[in-house]
Design a protein around this motif. Structure first.
Motif, PDB file in Angstrom:
ATOM      1  N   GLU A 241       0.860  -1.168   0.000  1.00 61.05           N
ATOM      2  CA  GLU A 241       0.000   0.000   0.000  1.00 61.05           C
ATOM      3  C   GLU A 241       0.902   1.225   0.000  1.00 61.05           C
ATOM      4  N   MET A 242       0.616   2.184  -0.850  1.00 60.37           N
ATOM      5  CA  MET A 242       1.367   3.442  -0.853  1.00 60.37           C
ATOM      6  C   MET A 242       0.379   4.550  -1.148  1.00 60.37           C
ATOM      7  N   LYS A 243       0.770   5.757  -0.841  1.00 58.00           N
ATOM      8  CA  LYS A 243      -0.054   6.891  -1.248  1.00 58.00           C
ATOM      9  C   LYS A 243       0.020   6.998  -2.766  1.00 58.00           C
ATOM     10  N   LYS A 245      -1.880   8.859  -6.362  1.00 53.44           N
ATOM     11  CA  LYS A 245      -2.803   9.888  -6.835  1.00 53.44           C
ATOM     12  C   LYS A 245      -3.244   9.600  -8.259  1.00 53.44           C
ATOM     13  N   CYS A 246      -2.261   9.492  -9.173  1.00 57.43           N
ATOM     14  CA  CYS A 246      -2.658   9.344 -10.572  1.00 57.43           C
ATOM     15  C   CYS A 246      -2.907   7.882 -10.916  1.00 57.43           C
ATOM     16  N   GLY A 252       4.328  10.477  -9.278  1.00 59.52           N
ATOM     17  CA  GLY A 252       5.626  10.408  -8.627  1.00 59.52           C
ATOM     18  C   GLY A 252       5.686  10.024  -7.167  1.00 59.52           C
ATOM     19  N   ARG A 253       4.555   9.780  -6.483  1.00 59.10           N
ATOM     20  CA  ARG A 253       4.687   9.612  -5.034  1.00 59.10           C
ATOM     21  C   ARG A 253       4.760   8.170  -4.564  1.00 59.10           C
ATOM     22  N   ASN A 255       6.636   5.724  -5.459  1.00 55.21           N
ATOM     23  CA  ASN A 255       7.814   4.941  -5.837  1.00 55.21           C
ATOM     24  C   ASN A 255       8.476   4.284  -4.639  1.00 55.21           C
ATOM     25  N   PHE A 260       7.274   1.956  -9.400  1.00 53.82           N
ATOM     26  CA  PHE A 260       6.056   2.628  -8.946  1.00 53.82           C
ATOM     27  C   PHE A 260       5.063   1.558  -8.534  1.00 53.82           C
ATOM     28  N   VAL A 263       1.938   1.020 -10.918  1.00 50.13           N
ATOM     29  CA  VAL A 263       2.000   0.309 -12.200  1.00 50.13           C
ATOM     30  C   VAL A 263       2.830  -0.975 -12.123  1.00 50.13           C
ATOM     31  N   GLU A 279      11.623   1.063   1.859  1.00 49.17           N
ATOM     32  CA  GLU A 279      11.000   2.375   2.068  1.00 49.17           C
ATOM     33  C   GLU A 279       9.506   2.287   1.764  1.00 49.17           C
ATOM     34  N   PHE A 280       8.803   1.452   2.530  1.00 50.85           N
ATOM     35  CA  PHE A 280       7.349   1.375   2.320  1.00 50.85           C
ATOM     36  C   PHE A 280       6.628   1.103   3.626  1.00 50.85           C
TER      37      PHE A 280
END
Lengths: 280, 346, 320
Positions: A241-243, A245-246, A252-253, A255, A260, A263, A279-280
């Motif tokens: 799970e990550m923040k 937006k698109c 870009g957030r 990664n 990413f 995708v 880093e997650f």
């Protein structure tokens, strides 16, 4: 209607709302244009962007299997601004949906194998799309034994109760283990944390894939148990799970290193995760 | 390809015409000290004596704030109207580094999901580059195999050579443009100016103060995510967004809705900065990059490694804006040098 | 100037060796001739990185709040203008007085590095700087240059109120005279002469080029809110949309939010990447507070409370 822009959502209507727990609701959503569903082509494990107009978008995993019908289900916990508004919405109201995004559970690779699902709390939602997929009449024969081990803090916090206690146990060669963290009046099932229960159930790694999803702390301890039981990193699949937006790999957030999550994920094997920066 | 000449005396007329025929973006001076790329109505507004703009022209293709659609939702019916606001555009006077940055942005907005807002603008834009006549102390485009007179990415590249501009026609788009405005583009004399341009390029190349060698830097970052070095760099960072907002290759954005509470509203996307804490903060409270350390590391990793990994092109073009503008002198060239040393000592 | 740098290093070394502080925040050589960069020294052996010259523009007091919840004491190098921020942070209860050791340095004014860099190649090394009163002589390994203060100093330094720190546990440098302080509101007064429409047009032009990078906020020593109103998502008072109305809202809300606390260090104005003259906003409020309440510049004395944070029976009421 072909939608030329990946950032434009398709109008859809909420057709059913199920209260799962105090702060989780499952929304059944149908596209206003049935053709969109025909082309949607979501695979188990993928996510979508839900639009609540006036509030924005949130990335939510699709919890329904494409085998179940021409609708999408989203289980949403009320945590922020958008999800609070979504929780106040009613059947018949409209939202926007775009997607599907991200990769999916490697169900081709899983063929012929036994599957052991491990979930905690709301994180059963992404697993449910694959569970229903492999338990579907169409694909059941492709997979071996299906076991589902699921836990939550209390009975009230268990999501998908009708699946857990009615639908899934009736499926052939399928077993469901349920646990809650602390004893509770009326609860006769197992009590204890998920990682400990996994150890008790003691699944053999032989020809088996484990699919794990839950809060980070549960995943951490469960992974330790899996290693002890002899599961290799390639046999363990999880989702991140990550923040986002698109959700199309541009904003870009989300990664993790050069990947990413929107995708290249959200599904990763433990072997893949170990290649990424922590880093997650 | 083809080369032409513009007499400087004719440039104002050309610019005035372009402002009529296109949405013309050009460098504009404000308050005597700031140069920005803005849409202009004519030659009078254009500042041609600038070294490099304070903010890059990336906003001409990727505006800081952009409406993606508007909606009308009455409760029964939902109507979404995409924003199709794309004009034929000319970007005039972009420096070679900034034009290269567009080549670095292209693969981000292309790919499996084509960002049609960017793509439509890109397709309908003619880029007229302008060679530099001065190398700034912060410039290091030479580290990326570019230079003050590099025409890569420009449809036309103009070079100021006294009373004339030498014009290199680099693309088919440039060719049709020159044909359409033929009266301003003389063929005669181009050959002599070509030599003058060569000489200018050579002179300018000797003026770089910063000699930046990227060799080995990516390898260090490939091998090391955790480096004690990052503990040193982040402390002075103020966590503002200057470096990301003046950067011509930074492309991160946020999406949100604006409504006045009635049945209508609009969705926007806006530049966002990975230096801001809320950039990765999830609704549930978890933040994978919770402190300045992770955010600073991510930015430099992105510029020097991640972008290369993903798109095979650097996420930095050496324009030097982040160096010039950082309030606390965080300097990417110093970081490159330090990382090289880390690699050599490993 | 070089003597002061040496004294600074000695003081820092002593403080660290005697364990009076765990960290010294000071100025170090920057990556270009006319620039310095904040440095964080934990080890007495590393004090050589500390420097002092007329390019020490930053207000390092900003960093104190990063350490307010960490154990140990922090020493910080301050100029007169910065020192007001120390008083203000302590008064605002953002940092405990006993946590901070203030190394004050008297300041003959700071040069605008960009103006200097336009004259000398920033690639050369700085060797020595001498203060001649009205000018600085800057010796570099490429030669010697003289910079008249009136042409090359930061605007804020030309009308400095406190060339000598108002608070210091250690004070270095010879006392500096206060010059032209009475002219400090000249720019504000000029703006006040404009009509309402002209003022509005002036600020519209300034705010419309704002990038909303929030550097003015982040560099500000008195911007200490745990969650800034501009970061708040719920409710979202100001969105990330960059347009004149929201840019204006941002700057005006910020100006009023620091009203009575802004120590007039001028950092917001200096570091704005698109040169928005933010100090004029803060100075207008400062001037009004002076006119209305006879309020001195916030932080200029340790015991000052914000004129907007207290009520006295003598307060004027015309505006109510």
């Amino acid at each position: 209607m072909h939608n030329p822009s990946p950032l434009i959502p398709y109008p859809a209507t909420i057709t059913k709302i199920v209260d799962e727990t105090g702060d989780v609701k499952t929304f059944t959503v149908e596209f206003d244009d049935p053709e969109v569903m025909e082309r949607f082509g979501n695979k188990p494990g993928q996510v979508a962007e839900l639009s609540v107009f006036g509030e924005g978008e949130a990335t939510i995993s699709i919890t329904s299997s494409p085998t179940r019908g021409k609708f999408l289900e989203f289980s949403v916990r009320r945590v922020g601004r958008l999800t609070s508004v979504l929780h106040q919405m009613e059947v018949g109201q409209k939202i926007g949906v775009r997607g599907p995004y991200g990769n999916w559970f490697p169900y081709e690779m899983m063929k012929g194998k036994d599957l052991f699902f491990i979930g905690g709390g709301i994180a059963l939602a992404p697993l449910r799309s694959l569970i229903d997929f492999v338990l579907s009449e169409q694909y059941r024969k492709d997979y071996g034994k299906v076991e589902i081990l699921y836990g939550a803090r209390s009975y009230n916090d268990l999501c998908f109760k009708s699946d857990l206690f009615e639908r899934w146990p009736k499926c052939p060669n399928t077993k469901v283990y349920t646990t809650i963290d602390r004893p509770e009046e009326g609860w006769t099932g197992h009590v204890g944390f998920v990682p400990n229960y996994v150890e008790e159930v003691n699944p053999s790694p032989e020809n088996k894939i484990a699919i794990i999803c839950g809060p980070p702390i549960m995943i951490k301890f469960t992974l330790a148990v899996m290693e002890k039981l002899g599961f290799s990193d390639e046999q363990i699949i999880t989702t991140l799970e990550m923040k986002m937006k698109c959700c199309i790999g541009k904003c870009g957030r989300c990664n993790i290193g050069s990947k990413f999550v929107c995708v290249d994920g959200p599904v990763f094997s433990l072997a893949q995760l170990k290649q990424l920066p922590p880093e997650f | 390809m083809d080369a032409r000449v513009i007499n400087k005396g004719q440039l104002p007329e050309l610019l005035d015409r372009l402002a009529k025929d296109y949405a013309l973006f050009a460098p504009v001076r404000e308050e005597e000290t700031v140069t920005l790329f803005k849409k202009v109505a004519g030659a009078k507004e254009v500042a041609l004596d600038y070294t490099n703009s304070d903010v890059s022209p990336k906003g001409c293709l990727f505006p800081q704030t952009e409406k993606t659609f508007s909606y009308i939702y009455t409760g029964d019916s939902l109507q979404i109207n995409k924003n199709e606001d794309v004009q034929n555009t000319v970007i005039f006077g972009a420096r070679p580094c900034d034009v290269r940055s567009i080549l670095s942005l292209d693969p981000v907005f292309e790919g499996k999901f084509v960002d049609d807002y960017y793509a439509a603008r890109r397709q309908n834009t003619v880029i007229i580059g302008l060679s530099c006549n001065k190398v700034l102390s912060t410039c290091f485009c030479n580290a990326f195999n570019s230079g003050p007179c590099d025409g890569t990415g420009s449809d036309l590249l103009l070079t100021d050579l006294g009373d004339k501009y030498y014009v290199e026609v680099n693309t088919d788009k440039g060719k049709s443009f020159v044909e359409a405005y033929g009266q301003y583009f003389a063929s005669q004399g181009a050959e002599q100016l070509a030599k003058a341009k060569e000489e200018l390029a050579k002179t300018l190349e000797g003026q770089f103060i910063r000699q930046v060698d990227l060799g080995g830097v990516k390898e260090v970052l490939d091998e090391n995510f955790e480096l004690p070095y990052w503990d040193k760099v982040f402390k002075k960072c103020l966590g503002c967004g200057i470096c990301t907002y003046v950067c011509p290759t930074c492309h991160c954005f946020d999406i949100f809705d604006f409504t006045t509470g009635d049945f209508t509203g609009e969705r926007f996307r806006c530049w966002d900065s990975c230096m801001f804490p809320d950039f990765t903060l999830m609704a549930g409270g978890h933040n994978p990059r919770p402190t300045k350390k992770e955010r600073v590391r991510n930015r430099f990793m992105h510029k020097l490694k991640y972008h290369l990994d993903r798109y095979n092109i650097a996420g930095c073009v050496g324009c030097g804006r982040c160096i010039a503008k950082c309030p606390v002198n965080i300097d990417i060239t110093a970081i490159i040098k330090d990382l090289k040393e880390v690699g050599q000592n490993a | 100037m070089m003597d002061i740098a040496q004294q600074l290093r000695e003081q820092a070394k002593k403080l660290l060796e005697e364990k009076k502080v765990d960290l010294v925040i000071g100025f170090g050589e920057g990556t270009e001739l006319a620039r310095t960069t904040p440095v964080f020294v934990n080890n007495p052996e590393d004090v050589a990185v500390l420097t002092w010259n007329p390019f020490c523009a930053n207000n390092l007091v900003k960093y104190l709040t990063d350490y307010s919840h960490e154990p140990g004491k922090v020493a910080v190098v301050v100029k007169g203008c910065d020192s007001r921020a120390v008083n203000r942070l302590i008064a605002d209860n953002q940092i405990k007085k006993e946590k901070v050791v203030v190394i004050g340095v008297t300041c003959p004014g700071q040069l605008d590095w960009q103006k200097v860099a336009a004259k000398i190649s920033p690639g050369v090394r700085l060797k020595e700087v001498t203060d001649n009163g009205d000018s600085f002589t800057v010796k570099t390994d490429a030669g010697e240059y003289k910079f008249d203060k009136k042409d090359y100093m930061l605007r804020r330094c030309l009308v400095c109120e406190n060339p000598n720190p108002v608070v210091a546990d250690v004070l270095l440098g010879k006392e500096q005279p206060v010059k032209n302080y009475e002219e400090r509101f000249a720019e504000v007064k000029a703006l006040e002469q404009l009509s309402t429409e002209e003022k509005s047009a002036y600020w519209d032009k300034q705010f419309s080029r704002c990038l909303r990078c929030y550097a003015c906020r982040n560099v500000c020593t008195v911007c200490t809110c745990r969650e800034c109103v501009f970061d708040q998502m719920k409710p979202m008072w100001v969105s990330k949309r960059n347009n004149l109305s929201e840019n204006t809202a941002f700057h005006l809300i910020r100006a009023f939010h620091v009203a009575g606390r802004c120590v007039d260090c001028g950092e917001c104005d200096r570091i704005c990447p698109v040169d928005i003259p933010l100090r004029k906003l803060n100075q207008k409020i400062l001037k009004d507070l002076g006119d209305l309440f006879d309020a001195p510049t916030p932080g200029s004395r340790p015991d000052l409370v914000s004129p907007l944070g207290e009520f006295t029976t003598g307060d004027p009421e015309e505006f109510m």
